[in-house]
Scaffold this active site. Structure first.
Site, PDB file in Angstrom:
ATOM      1  CE1 TYR A 175     -11.518 -29.950  15.465  1.00 14.09           C
ATOM      2  CE2 TYR A 175     -13.420 -31.345  15.882  1.00 14.09           C
ATOM      3  CZ  TYR A 175     -12.146 -30.935  16.207  1.00 14.09           C
ATOM      4  OH  TYR A 175     -11.487 -31.496  17.276  1.00 14.09           O
ATOM      5  CB  VAL A 217     -21.827 -28.925  26.511  1.00 15.68           C
ATOM      6  CG1 VAL A 217     -21.018 -30.176  26.816  1.00 15.68           C
ATOM      7  CG2 VAL A 217     -23.164 -28.966  27.230  1.00 15.68           C
ATOM      8  CB  THR A 240     -25.879 -39.328  25.041  1.00 15.79           C
ATOM      9  OG1 THR A 240     -25.484 -40.019  23.846  1.00 15.79           O
ATOM     10  CG2 THR A 240     -27.296 -39.695  25.428  1.00 15.79           C
TER      11      THR A 240
END
Length: 370
Positions: A175, A217, A240
Protein backbone atom coordinates in the site's frame (compact mmCIF):
# COMPACT_ATOMS: atom_id res chain seq x y z
CA UNK A 1 -34.94 1.43 4.20
CA UNK A 2 -33.17 0.17 7.35
CA UNK A 3 -32.29 2.51 10.19
CA UNK A 4 -28.54 2.48 9.54
CA UNK A 5 -29.13 4.49 6.39
CA UNK A 6 -30.45 7.39 8.47
CA UNK A 7 -27.06 8.75 9.58
CA UNK A 8 -24.99 8.04 6.49
CA UNK A 9 -27.73 9.05 4.08
CA UNK A 10 -29.20 12.18 5.64
CA UNK A 11 -27.91 14.10 2.67
CA UNK A 12 -28.78 11.24 0.35
CA UNK A 13 -32.49 11.79 1.07
CA UNK A 14 -32.13 15.24 -0.44
CA UNK A 15 -30.30 13.73 -3.40
CA UNK A 16 -33.07 11.23 -4.01
CA UNK A 17 -35.58 14.05 -3.93
CA UNK A 18 -33.62 15.84 -6.68
CA UNK A 19 -32.91 18.76 -4.34
CA UNK A 20 -30.00 19.74 -6.57
CA UNK A 21 -29.10 22.78 -8.65
CA UNK A 22 -30.45 22.81 -12.17
CA UNK A 23 -28.06 21.01 -14.53
CA UNK A 24 -29.03 23.40 -17.32
CA UNK A 25 -28.27 26.37 -15.05
CA UNK A 26 -24.86 24.97 -14.12
CA UNK A 27 -24.09 24.40 -17.81
CA UNK A 28 -25.03 28.00 -18.60
CA UNK A 29 -22.78 29.21 -15.77
CA UNK A 30 -19.90 27.05 -16.97
CA UNK A 31 -19.84 25.14 -13.67
CA UNK A 32 -21.41 21.83 -14.73
CA UNK A 33 -19.03 18.86 -14.82
CA UNK A 34 -19.18 15.23 -15.87
CA UNK A 35 -17.23 13.49 -13.13
CA UNK A 36 -15.76 9.99 -12.90
CA UNK A 37 -15.17 8.66 -9.38
CA UNK A 38 -13.13 5.45 -9.27
CA UNK A 39 -13.71 3.49 -6.08
CA UNK A 40 -16.98 5.39 -5.92
CA UNK A 41 -18.86 2.75 -3.92
CA UNK A 42 -16.28 2.75 -1.12
CA UNK A 43 -16.43 4.67 2.14
CA UNK A 44 -14.96 7.93 0.84
CA UNK A 45 -16.20 7.42 -2.70
CA UNK A 46 -19.90 7.28 -1.94
CA UNK A 47 -19.72 10.34 0.31
CA UNK A 48 -17.99 12.16 -2.55
CA UNK A 49 -20.54 10.92 -5.11
CA UNK A 50 -23.43 12.20 -2.99
CA UNK A 51 -21.74 15.57 -2.58
CA UNK A 52 -21.15 15.91 -6.34
CA UNK A 53 -24.74 14.94 -7.12
CA UNK A 54 -26.01 17.50 -4.62
CA UNK A 55 -23.84 20.09 -6.35
CA UNK A 56 -25.64 19.32 -9.61
CA UNK A 57 -22.98 17.40 -11.52
CA UNK A 58 -23.27 14.16 -13.50
CA UNK A 59 -21.39 11.35 -11.75
CA UNK A 60 -20.07 8.05 -13.09
CA UNK A 61 -19.30 5.78 -10.15
CA UNK A 62 -16.81 3.03 -11.02
CA UNK A 63 -16.08 0.18 -8.60
CA UNK A 64 -15.25 -3.53 -8.57
CA UNK A 65 -16.90 -4.05 -5.13
CA UNK A 66 -13.77 -5.58 -3.56
CA UNK A 67 -14.35 -3.72 -0.28
CA UNK A 68 -17.85 -2.39 -0.98
CA UNK A 69 -21.21 -3.53 -2.30
CA UNK A 70 -23.92 -2.15 -4.51
CA UNK A 71 -26.31 -1.79 -1.57
CA UNK A 72 -24.03 0.87 -0.13
CA UNK A 73 -25.08 3.30 -2.85
CA UNK A 74 -28.59 2.09 -3.60
CA UNK A 75 -29.97 5.53 -2.76
CA UNK A 76 -28.11 6.99 -5.77
CA UNK A 77 -28.83 4.36 -8.40
CA UNK A 78 -32.13 5.83 -9.55
CA UNK A 79 -30.89 9.42 -9.65
CA UNK A 80 -30.95 10.93 -13.14
CA UNK A 81 -27.40 12.30 -12.81
CA UNK A 82 -25.83 9.09 -11.52
CA UNK A 83 -24.40 6.12 -13.43
CA UNK A 84 -22.94 3.01 -11.81
CA UNK A 85 -20.30 0.95 -13.64
CA UNK A 86 -18.76 -2.28 -12.37
CA UNK A 87 -15.15 -2.17 -13.51
CA UNK A 88 -11.63 -2.78 -12.23
CA UNK A 89 -9.21 0.14 -12.64
CA UNK A 90 -6.40 -2.23 -13.54
CA UNK A 91 -8.14 -2.50 -16.91
CA UNK A 92 -8.30 0.45 -19.34
CA UNK A 93 -11.50 2.50 -19.42
CA UNK A 94 -13.23 4.73 -21.95
CA UNK A 95 -15.37 7.66 -20.78
CA UNK A 96 -16.00 11.25 -21.78
CA UNK A 97 -15.59 13.27 -18.60
CA UNK A 98 -14.35 16.63 -17.35
CA UNK A 99 -12.97 15.51 -14.00
CA UNK A 100 -11.68 12.28 -12.47
CA UNK A 101 -11.29 11.47 -8.78
CA UNK A 102 -9.08 8.40 -8.40
CA UNK A 103 -10.05 6.79 -5.09
CA UNK A 104 -9.77 3.14 -6.15
CA UNK A 105 -7.61 1.15 -3.73
CA UNK A 106 -8.29 -0.77 -0.52
CA UNK A 107 -7.14 1.46 2.34
CA UNK A 108 -7.39 -0.77 5.41
CA UNK A 109 -4.54 -3.16 6.36
CA UNK A 110 -7.04 -6.02 6.59
CA UNK A 111 -8.03 -5.44 2.97
CA UNK A 112 -4.82 -4.32 1.29
CA UNK A 113 -2.72 -7.08 2.87
CA UNK A 114 -5.22 -9.75 1.79
CA UNK A 115 -3.79 -9.63 -1.75
CA UNK A 116 -0.61 -7.52 -1.80
CA UNK A 117 0.02 -8.05 -5.52
CA UNK A 118 -3.48 -6.85 -6.38
CA UNK A 119 -2.99 -3.82 -4.12
CA UNK A 120 0.23 -2.89 -5.95
CA UNK A 121 -1.47 -3.33 -9.32
CA UNK A 122 -4.47 -1.25 -8.28
CA UNK A 123 -2.25 1.67 -7.25
CA UNK A 124 0.13 1.54 -10.21
CA UNK A 125 -2.03 0.33 -13.09
CA UNK A 126 -5.05 2.23 -11.81
CA UNK A 127 -3.04 5.45 -11.82
CA UNK A 128 -1.72 4.69 -15.29
CA UNK A 129 -5.20 4.04 -16.66
CA UNK A 130 -6.88 7.13 -15.17
CA UNK A 131 -3.96 9.28 -16.30
CA UNK A 132 -4.19 7.85 -19.80
CA UNK A 133 -7.90 8.65 -19.83
CA UNK A 134 -7.28 12.17 -18.51
CA UNK A 135 -4.67 12.73 -21.20
CA UNK A 136 -7.01 11.58 -24.00
CA UNK A 137 -10.06 13.60 -22.95
CA UNK A 138 -8.16 16.52 -21.37
CA UNK A 139 -9.79 15.99 -17.98
CA UNK A 140 -8.49 17.18 -14.63
CA UNK A 141 -7.62 14.20 -12.43
CA UNK A 142 -7.22 14.11 -8.65
CA UNK A 143 -5.22 11.38 -6.94
CA UNK A 144 -6.38 10.35 -3.47
CA UNK A 145 -2.96 9.63 -2.01
CA UNK A 146 -2.29 8.92 1.64
CA UNK A 147 -0.32 9.87 4.71
CA UNK A 148 1.17 6.38 4.43
CA UNK A 149 3.62 7.78 1.87
CA UNK A 150 5.41 9.20 4.94
CA UNK A 151 5.79 5.69 6.40
CA UNK A 152 6.90 5.68 10.04
CA UNK A 153 7.91 9.36 10.20
CA UNK A 154 10.91 10.64 12.13
CA UNK A 155 9.49 14.17 12.31
CA UNK A 156 6.20 15.73 13.32
CA UNK A 157 4.06 17.27 12.07
CA UNK A 158 4.53 15.88 8.57
CA UNK A 159 4.89 18.50 5.84
CA UNK A 160 4.44 17.80 2.13
CA UNK A 161 8.17 18.37 1.60
CA UNK A 162 9.04 15.39 3.84
CA UNK A 163 10.20 12.39 1.78
CA UNK A 164 9.14 9.81 4.33
CA UNK A 165 10.56 6.77 6.09
CA UNK A 166 9.06 3.70 4.39
CA UNK A 167 10.05 0.04 4.53
CA UNK A 168 9.86 -1.00 0.85
CA UNK A 169 9.55 -4.72 1.63
CA UNK A 170 7.48 -4.68 4.84
CA UNK A 171 3.96 -5.95 5.39
CA UNK A 172 2.52 -2.50 4.59
CA UNK A 173 4.72 -1.85 1.56
CA UNK A 174 2.13 -2.98 -1.01
CA UNK A 175 0.00 0.00 0.00
CA UNK A 176 2.66 2.52 1.06
CA UNK A 177 4.90 2.05 -1.97
CA UNK A 178 1.92 1.58 -4.29
CA UNK A 179 0.66 5.03 -3.35
CA UNK A 180 4.16 6.51 -3.64
CA UNK A 181 4.65 5.20 -7.17
CA UNK A 182 1.15 6.43 -8.08
CA UNK A 183 2.23 9.94 -7.09
CA UNK A 184 5.34 9.47 -9.23
CA UNK A 185 3.14 8.53 -12.17
CA UNK A 186 0.90 11.55 -11.66
CA UNK A 187 3.79 13.99 -11.70
CA UNK A 188 5.45 12.21 -14.64
CA UNK A 189 2.26 12.60 -16.72
CA UNK A 190 1.96 16.21 -15.57
CA UNK A 191 5.56 17.14 -16.37
CA UNK A 192 5.90 15.15 -19.60
CA UNK A 193 2.40 15.37 -21.08
CA UNK A 194 0.96 18.42 -19.30
CA UNK A 195 -1.89 16.39 -17.78
CA UNK A 196 -3.92 18.55 -15.38
CA UNK A 197 -3.43 16.83 -12.01
CA UNK A 198 -4.22 17.40 -8.35
CA UNK A 199 -2.77 15.29 -5.51
CA UNK A 200 -4.02 15.15 -1.91
CA UNK A 201 -2.51 13.10 0.91
CA UNK A 202 -5.33 11.86 3.09
CA UNK A 203 -4.78 11.21 6.81
CA UNK A 204 -7.00 8.94 8.94
CA UNK A 205 -10.64 9.54 8.05
CA UNK A 206 -13.75 8.20 9.78
CA UNK A 207 -17.50 8.67 9.93
CA UNK A 208 -20.87 7.07 9.14
CA UNK A 209 -20.61 4.55 6.32
CA UNK A 210 -17.45 2.81 7.50
CA UNK A 211 -17.38 -0.95 7.04
CA UNK A 212 -17.76 -2.65 10.45
CA UNK A 213 -15.00 -5.15 9.64
CA UNK A 214 -12.54 -2.93 7.80
CA UNK A 215 -9.92 -3.27 10.53
CA UNK A 216 -9.42 0.48 11.03
CA UNK A 217 -8.95 1.66 14.57
CA UNK A 218 -12.12 3.77 14.84
CA UNK A 219 -14.46 1.07 13.54
CA UNK A 220 -12.61 -1.60 15.55
CA UNK A 221 -12.98 0.24 18.85
CA UNK A 222 -16.64 1.17 18.30
CA UNK A 223 -17.67 -2.34 17.26
CA UNK A 224 -15.79 -3.90 20.18
CA UNK A 225 -17.36 -1.49 22.66
CA UNK A 226 -20.87 -2.08 21.32
CA UNK A 227 -20.35 -5.85 21.57
CA UNK A 228 -18.82 -5.65 25.07
CA UNK A 229 -15.62 -7.20 23.74
CA UNK A 230 -12.11 -6.27 24.83
CA UNK A 231 -10.86 -3.15 23.05
CA UNK A 232 -7.60 -4.29 21.52
CA UNK A 233 -4.76 -1.79 21.47
CA UNK A 234 -1.65 -2.87 19.58
CA UNK A 235 1.43 -1.68 21.43
CA UNK A 236 1.20 0.46 24.56
CA UNK A 237 -1.31 2.88 23.03
CA UNK A 238 1.11 5.80 22.94
CA UNK A 239 1.27 5.87 19.12
CA UNK A 240 -0.69 8.81 17.77
CA UNK A 241 -3.10 9.49 14.94
CA UNK A 242 -5.13 12.43 13.69
CA UNK A 243 -8.76 11.74 12.83
CA UNK A 244 -10.61 13.71 10.14
CA UNK A 245 -14.40 13.48 9.82
CA UNK A 246 -15.49 12.34 6.37
CA UNK A 247 -17.57 15.44 5.54
CA UNK A 248 -14.55 17.67 6.18
CA UNK A 249 -12.41 15.43 3.98
CA UNK A 250 -14.85 15.53 1.07
CA UNK A 251 -15.07 19.32 1.30
CA UNK A 252 -11.28 19.54 1.01
CA UNK A 253 -11.18 17.24 -2.03
CA UNK A 254 -13.84 19.25 -3.87
CA UNK A 255 -12.01 22.50 -3.10
CA UNK A 256 -8.69 21.04 -4.24
CA UNK A 257 -10.19 19.91 -7.53
CA UNK A 258 -11.72 23.34 -8.16
CA UNK A 259 -8.71 25.57 -7.42
CA UNK A 260 -6.26 26.64 -10.13
CA UNK A 261 -3.15 27.60 -8.14
CA UNK A 262 -1.41 24.36 -7.12
CA UNK A 263 -1.29 20.74 -8.26
CA UNK A 264 -0.19 19.48 -4.84
CA UNK A 265 0.58 17.37 -3.00
CA UNK A 266 -1.51 18.81 -0.18
CA UNK A 267 -2.06 17.21 3.22
CA UNK A 268 -5.72 16.73 4.15
CA UNK A 269 -6.36 15.75 7.75
CA UNK A 270 -7.15 16.97 11.23
CA UNK A 271 -4.01 18.36 12.92
CA UNK A 272 -5.34 17.55 16.41
CA UNK A 273 -3.27 14.58 17.55
CA UNK A 274 -4.58 11.80 19.81
CA UNK A 275 -2.93 8.69 21.18
CA UNK A 276 -4.61 5.39 20.41
CA UNK A 277 -5.26 4.97 24.13
CA UNK A 278 -7.02 8.36 24.21
CA UNK A 279 -9.20 7.28 21.29
CA UNK A 280 -10.19 4.07 23.10
CA UNK A 281 -11.06 6.03 26.23
CA UNK A 282 -13.14 8.51 24.19
CA UNK A 283 -15.12 5.67 22.61
CA UNK A 284 -15.83 4.11 26.02
CA UNK A 285 -16.89 7.49 27.40
CA UNK A 286 -19.40 7.89 24.55
CA UNK A 287 -20.73 4.33 25.03
CA UNK A 288 -21.16 4.34 28.83
CA UNK A 289 -23.21 1.14 28.82
CA UNK A 290 -20.28 -0.83 27.39
CA UNK A 291 -18.61 -3.42 29.62
CA UNK A 292 -15.48 -3.52 27.45
CA UNK A 293 -12.00 -3.29 28.91
CA UNK A 294 -8.79 -2.28 27.18
CA UNK A 295 -6.45 -5.13 26.23
CA UNK A 296 -2.89 -4.58 24.98
CA UNK A 297 -1.35 -6.73 22.23
CA UNK A 298 2.04 -6.65 20.46
CA UNK A 299 2.52 -3.86 17.90
CA UNK A 300 2.12 -4.85 14.21
CA UNK A 301 5.09 -4.65 11.89
CA UNK A 302 5.97 -1.20 10.48
CA UNK A 303 3.06 0.42 12.33
CA UNK A 304 3.66 4.21 12.33
CA UNK A 305 4.33 5.66 15.77
CA UNK A 306 3.04 9.12 14.92
CA UNK A 307 0.63 10.78 12.49
CA UNK A 308 0.03 14.52 12.51
CA UNK A 309 -0.47 16.54 9.33
CA UNK A 310 0.85 20.02 8.77
CA UNK A 311 -2.12 21.60 6.95
CA UNK A 312 -0.64 25.07 6.42
CA UNK A 313 -0.65 24.44 2.67
CA UNK A 314 -4.33 23.43 2.69
CA UNK A 315 -5.21 26.55 4.65
CA UNK A 316 -3.33 28.74 2.16
CA UNK A 317 -4.36 27.11 -1.14
CA UNK A 318 -7.96 26.04 -0.55
CA UNK A 319 -8.87 27.96 2.60
CA UNK A 320 -9.66 24.72 4.39
CA UNK A 321 -9.39 23.33 7.86
CA UNK A 322 -11.53 20.66 9.54
CA UNK A 323 -14.61 21.78 11.46
CA UNK A 324 -15.85 18.55 13.09
CA UNK A 325 -13.85 17.63 16.18
CA UNK A 326 -13.27 14.11 17.44
CA UNK A 327 -16.03 13.61 20.03
CA UNK A 328 -18.68 15.16 17.77
CA UNK A 329 -17.62 12.95 14.87
CA UNK A 330 -17.38 9.86 17.07
CA UNK A 331 -20.91 10.46 18.37
CA UNK A 332 -22.29 10.48 14.81
CA UNK A 333 -20.25 7.40 13.89
CA UNK A 334 -21.36 5.48 17.00
CA UNK A 335 -25.01 6.28 16.22
CA UNK A 336 -24.48 4.86 12.73
CA UNK A 337 -22.94 1.63 14.03
CA UNK A 338 -25.65 1.19 16.67
CA UNK A 339 -28.31 1.03 13.94
CA UNK A 340 -26.30 -1.08 11.51
CA UNK A 341 -27.88 -4.21 10.04
CA UNK A 342 -24.97 -6.62 10.49
CA UNK A 343 -26.62 -9.15 8.20
CA UNK A 344 -25.50 -7.02 5.27
CA UNK A 345 -21.80 -7.43 5.99
CA UNK A 346 -19.41 -10.35 5.67
CA UNK A 347 -17.09 -11.13 8.53
CA UNK A 348 -13.39 -10.57 7.80
CA UNK A 349 -11.32 -13.27 6.16
CA UNK A 350 -8.28 -14.65 7.95
CA UNK A 351 -5.42 -12.20 7.71
CA UNK A 352 -2.01 -11.32 9.16
CA UNK A 353 -2.55 -7.56 9.19
CA UNK A 354 -1.69 -7.43 12.89
CA UNK A 355 1.28 -9.78 12.77
CA UNK A 356 3.51 -8.40 15.48
CA UNK A 357 6.96 -6.87 15.18
CA UNK A 358 8.53 -9.33 17.59
CA UNK A 359 7.55 -12.33 15.43
CA UNK A 360 8.87 -10.66 12.29
CA UNK A 361 12.09 -9.68 14.03
CA UNK A 362 12.73 -13.28 15.13
CA UNK A 363 12.06 -14.51 11.60
CA UNK A 364 14.55 -12.04 10.12
CA UNK A 365 17.21 -12.97 12.68
CA UNK A 366 16.79 -16.65 11.79
CA UNK A 367 17.07 -15.84 8.09
CA UNK A 368 20.15 -13.67 8.64
CA UNK A 369 21.80 -16.46 10.61
CA UNK A 370 21.56 -18.95 7.75
Amino acid sequence: MTEENNDENNNAMEVAADATPSTDLLRAMGKFQRVLVTGGAGFLGRHLCRRLIRDGHEVICLDNYFTSQKKDIEDLVSHKNFELVRHDVTNPMQFEVDQIYNLACPASPVHYQYNPIKTCKTSFMGAMNVLGLAKRVKARVLQASTSEVYGDPDRSPQQESYWGNVNPIGVRACYDEGKRVAETMFFAYHNQNNVDIRVVRIFNTYGPGMHPFDGRVVSNFIMQALRNEDITIYGDGSQTRSFCFVDDLVEAMVRMMAQEDDVGPVNIGNPNEFSIKELAEAVLELIPESKSEIKYLPLPGDDPKQRKPDIAKARKIIGWEPKVQLKEGLSQTIAYFKNLDMGRYKKPTDHTAHENTEKQSKKRKLEDGK
